[in-house]
Design a protein around this motif. Structure first.
Motif, PDB file in Angstrom:
ATOM      1  N   VAL A 163       0.872  -1.180   0.000  1.00 53.70           N
ATOM      2  CA  VAL A 163       0.000   0.000   0.000  1.00 53.70           C
ATOM      3  C   VAL A 163       0.909   1.230   0.000  1.00 53.70           C
ATOM      4  O   VAL A 163       1.326   1.718   1.058  1.00 53.70           O
ATOM      5  N   ALA A 164       1.217   1.704  -1.198  1.00 50.43           N
ATOM      6  CA  ALA A 164       2.160   2.812  -1.320  1.00 50.43           C
ATOM      7  C   ALA A 164       1.550   4.135  -0.873  1.00 50.43           C
ATOM      8  O   ALA A 164       2.262   5.011  -0.382  1.00 50.43           O
ATOM      9  N   ASN A 165       0.243   4.283  -1.050  1.00 54.98           N
ATOM     10  CA  ASN A 165      -0.420   5.543  -0.694  1.00 54.98           C
ATOM     11  C   ASN A 165      -1.572   5.242   0.264  1.00 54.98           C
ATOM     12  O   ASN A 165      -2.708   5.021  -0.146  1.00 54.98           O
ATOM     13  N   GLN A 166      -1.262   5.226   1.557  1.00 60.25           N
ATOM     14  CA  GLN A 166      -2.272   4.907   2.566  1.00 60.25           C
ATOM     15  C   GLN A 166      -3.415   5.911   2.573  1.00 60.25           C
ATOM     16  O   GLN A 166      -4.572   5.546   2.795  1.00 60.25           O
ATOM     17  N   LEU A 167      -3.105   7.172   2.338  1.00 55.99           N
ATOM     18  CA  LEU A 167      -4.125   8.214   2.399  1.00 55.99           C
ATOM     19  C   LEU A 167      -5.156   8.040   1.283  1.00 55.99           C
ATOM     20  O   LEU A 167      -6.363   8.128   1.512  1.00 55.99           O
ATOM     21  N   ALA A 168      -4.692   7.761   0.070  1.00 59.78           N
ATOM     22  CA  ALA A 168      -5.604   7.554  -1.048  1.00 59.78           C
ATOM     23  C   ALA A 168      -6.349   6.226  -0.923  1.00 59.78           C
ATOM     24  O   ALA A 168      -7.508   6.109  -1.322  1.00 59.78           O
ATOM     25  N   PHE A 169      -5.683   5.227  -0.341  1.00 60.24           N
ATOM     26  CA  PHE A 169      -6.341   3.936  -0.104  1.00 60.24           C
ATOM     27  C   PHE A 169      -7.531   4.103   0.837  1.00 60.24           C
ATOM     28  O   PHE A 169      -8.608   3.536   0.621  1.00 60.24           O
ATOM     29  N   GLU A 170      -7.351   4.887   1.880  1.00 59.88           N
ATOM     30  CA  GLU A 170      -8.416   5.080   2.864  1.00 59.88           C
ATOM     31  C   GLU A 170      -9.642   5.733   2.240  1.00 59.88           C
ATOM     32  O   GLU A 170     -10.775   5.400   2.578  1.00 59.88           O
ATOM     33  N   SER A 171      -9.426   6.657   1.316  1.00 66.13           N
ATOM     34  CA  SER A 171     -10.544   7.365   0.692  1.00 66.13           C
ATOM     35  C   SER A 171     -10.990   6.710  -0.615  1.00 66.13           C
ATOM     36  O   SER A 171     -11.954   7.166  -1.236  1.00 66.13           O
ATOM     37  N   LEU A 172     -10.296   5.637  -1.029  1.00 67.67           N
ATOM     38  CA  LEU A 172     -10.583   4.943  -2.285  1.00 67.67           C
ATOM     39  C   LEU A 172     -10.604   5.931  -3.454  1.00 67.67           C
ATOM     40  O   LEU A 172     -11.495   5.936  -4.287  1.00 67.67           O
ATOM     41  N   THR A 173      -9.565   6.763  -3.511  1.00 64.49           N
ATOM     42  CA  THR A 173      -9.450   7.766  -4.567  1.00 64.49           C
ATOM     43  C   THR A 173      -8.139   7.590  -5.314  1.00 64.49           C
ATOM     44  O   THR A 173      -7.147   7.106  -4.755  1.00 64.49           O
ATOM     45  N   ARG A 174      -8.146   8.001  -6.558  1.00 65.63           N
ATOM     46  CA  ARG A 174      -6.933   7.932  -7.376  1.00 65.63           C
ATOM     47  C   ARG A 174      -5.861   8.858  -6.813  1.00 65.63           C
ATOM     48  O   ARG A 174      -4.683   8.502  -6.746  1.00 65.63           O
ATOM     49  N   ASN A 175      -6.257  10.054  -6.412  1.00 66.92           N
ATOM     50  CA  ASN A 175      -5.319  11.051  -5.919  1.00 66.92           C
ATOM     51  C   ASN A 175      -5.308  11.092  -4.396  1.00 66.92           C
ATOM     52  O   ASN A 175      -6.271  10.685  -3.736  1.00 66.92           O
ATOM     53  N   THR A 176      -4.231  11.618  -3.838  1.00 66.68           N
ATOM     54  CA  THR A 176      -4.129  11.805  -2.397  1.00 66.68           C
ATOM     55  C   THR A 176      -5.134  12.865  -1.963  1.00 66.68           C
ATOM     56  O   THR A 176      -5.094  13.997  -2.456  1.00 66.68           O
ATOM     57  N   PRO A 177      -6.045  12.564  -1.043  1.00 72.93           N
ATOM     58  CA  PRO A 177      -7.116  13.514  -0.730  1.00 72.93           C
ATOM     59  C   PRO A 177      -6.637  14.814  -0.074  1.00 72.93           C
ATOM     60  O   PRO A 177      -7.288  15.849  -0.226  1.00 72.93           O
ATOM     61  N   LEU A 178      -5.522  14.791   0.628  1.00 69.81           N
ATOM     62  CA  LEU A 178      -5.087  16.002   1.321  1.00 69.81           C
ATOM     63  C   LEU A 178      -4.665  17.123   0.375  1.00 69.81           C
ATOM     64  O   LEU A 178      -4.840  18.299   0.667  1.00 69.81           O
ATOM     65  N   ASP A 179      -4.067  16.763  -0.751  1.00 66.97           N
ATOM     66  CA  ASP A 179      -3.635  17.792  -1.705  1.00 66.97           C
ATOM     67  C   ASP A 179      -4.138  17.537  -3.125  1.00 66.97           C
ATOM     68  O   ASP A 179      -3.801  18.275  -4.052  1.00 66.97           O
TER      69      ASP A 179
END
Length: 315
Positions: free
Chosen positions: A77-93
């Motif tokens: 899981v390279a991008n935990q933040l995007a995994f949590e939101s099930l989004t292609r992009n990182t939700p914070l930025d």
């Protein structure tokens, strides 16, 4: 003390969220009993491509470290933040992680994440396989030819893609520039079918046979077609998309200009858009195979042009 024939798991801290929760890189390392190359496996660069995490879990379970030559490093899981939101992009930025490598330790959180992946994972490798998927809705099926065609072919998918120009800022942008043999795989997505998970597992294991990391004969590839032209079709109109084909059409040939889908206004029932195949001989690479909501600009279909493909397709 020698680590040969052992396993370890480490979480590299990248940063902390405002609530104090750590953002980490979960890295499994399997040390083979015999010397050999360091192979890196990664998934979930995009948070909506979760099939890769399951593929890597199964790969880890099937590796016998006592028979392994070399080392396998797994970043599931390279991008935990995007995994949590099930989004292609990182939700914070709202940044696409796979466009900002090699990253920046002083940049946006996504750039910080990319920098940490480079420093703690990519820079340590002798070979690399990166798993991607169609996302939360579409299904996709092909392997990129990057800087090691034989390794890409060893994944044993029937369809490969030789791009005329690669995306900049990807993980492979970094590894290829360093001369690390690299493979980008696009498999599954949407329903995350069992057959796609197992094909991903077997593809990685066969690449390991090719690299002489496991003592088994390499499985010969099927007849393979290399496409050099892919049309990405994004709907211009949002609504309810009704496809003309189901997911079984992925990898199949569609002759002539045929309807791929129709999009309707769910309130007025008005037909808003009809999407057709773009070529005379089309091969379906990515598609939406169920009646679903679609927004303008979403990934709708990816269609390869068989008239400009290398070799004769046997699909």
């Amino acid at each position: 003390m020698s680590k040969a024939g052992t396993r370890e798991f480490n979480e590299v801290v990248v940063t902390h969220l405002s609530n104090g929760v750590k953002v980490t890189l979960p890295i499994h390392t399997i040390h083979g009993k015999q010397p050999g190359p360091v192979l890196g496996l990664s998934a979930v660069i995009h948070g909506d491509e979760i099939i890769g995490a399951e593929i890597l879990r199964r790969v880890a379970a099937r590796i016998d470290e006592q028979k392994l030559s070399g080392t396998v490093k797994i970043l599931p899981v390279a991008n935990q933040l995007a995994f949590e939101s099930l989004t292609r992009n990182t939700p914070l930025d709202m940044t696409n992680l796979n466009r900002v490598f090699p990253g920046d330790p002083d940049g946006w959180v996504t750039e910080q994440l990319a920098h940490s992946i480079v420093e703690n994972f990519l820079s340590t490798l002798d070979a690399y396989i990166d798993l991607h998927a169609g996302g939360a809705v579409p299904i996709v099926d092909y392997v990129y030819i990057q800087n090691d065609e034989a390794l890409s072919r060893a994944f044993n998918f029937p369809l490969l893609y030789r791009p005329s120009q690669s995306y900049e800022g990807t993980t492979v942008t970094y590894t290829a520039a360093k001369g690390i043999p690299s493979v980008t795989v696009e498999v599954g997505g949407g329903p995350n079918f069992e057959k796609d998970i197992e094909r991903g597992v077997e593809g990685i294991l066969n690449c390991m046979r090719h690299l002489e990391m496991i003592p088994e004969p390499v499985v010969a590839p099927p007849k393979q077609t290399v496409v050099t032209e892919i049309k990405i079709i994004r709907p211009r109109q949002g609504g309810v998309m009704v496809p003309e084909f189901d997911f079984s059409a992925v990898g199949s040939i569609i002759e002539g200009k045929q309807v791929l889908s129709r999009t309707y206004n769910p309130q007025t029932f008005e037909e808003l858009e009809v999407i057709h195949t773009p070529f005379e001989r089309n091969i379906v690479i990515l598609m939406r195979g169920l009646v679903q909501k679609v927004n303008p600009g979403d990934y709708g279909f990816m269609i390869g042009n068989l008239d400009t493909a290398e070799g004769e397709s046997t699909l």
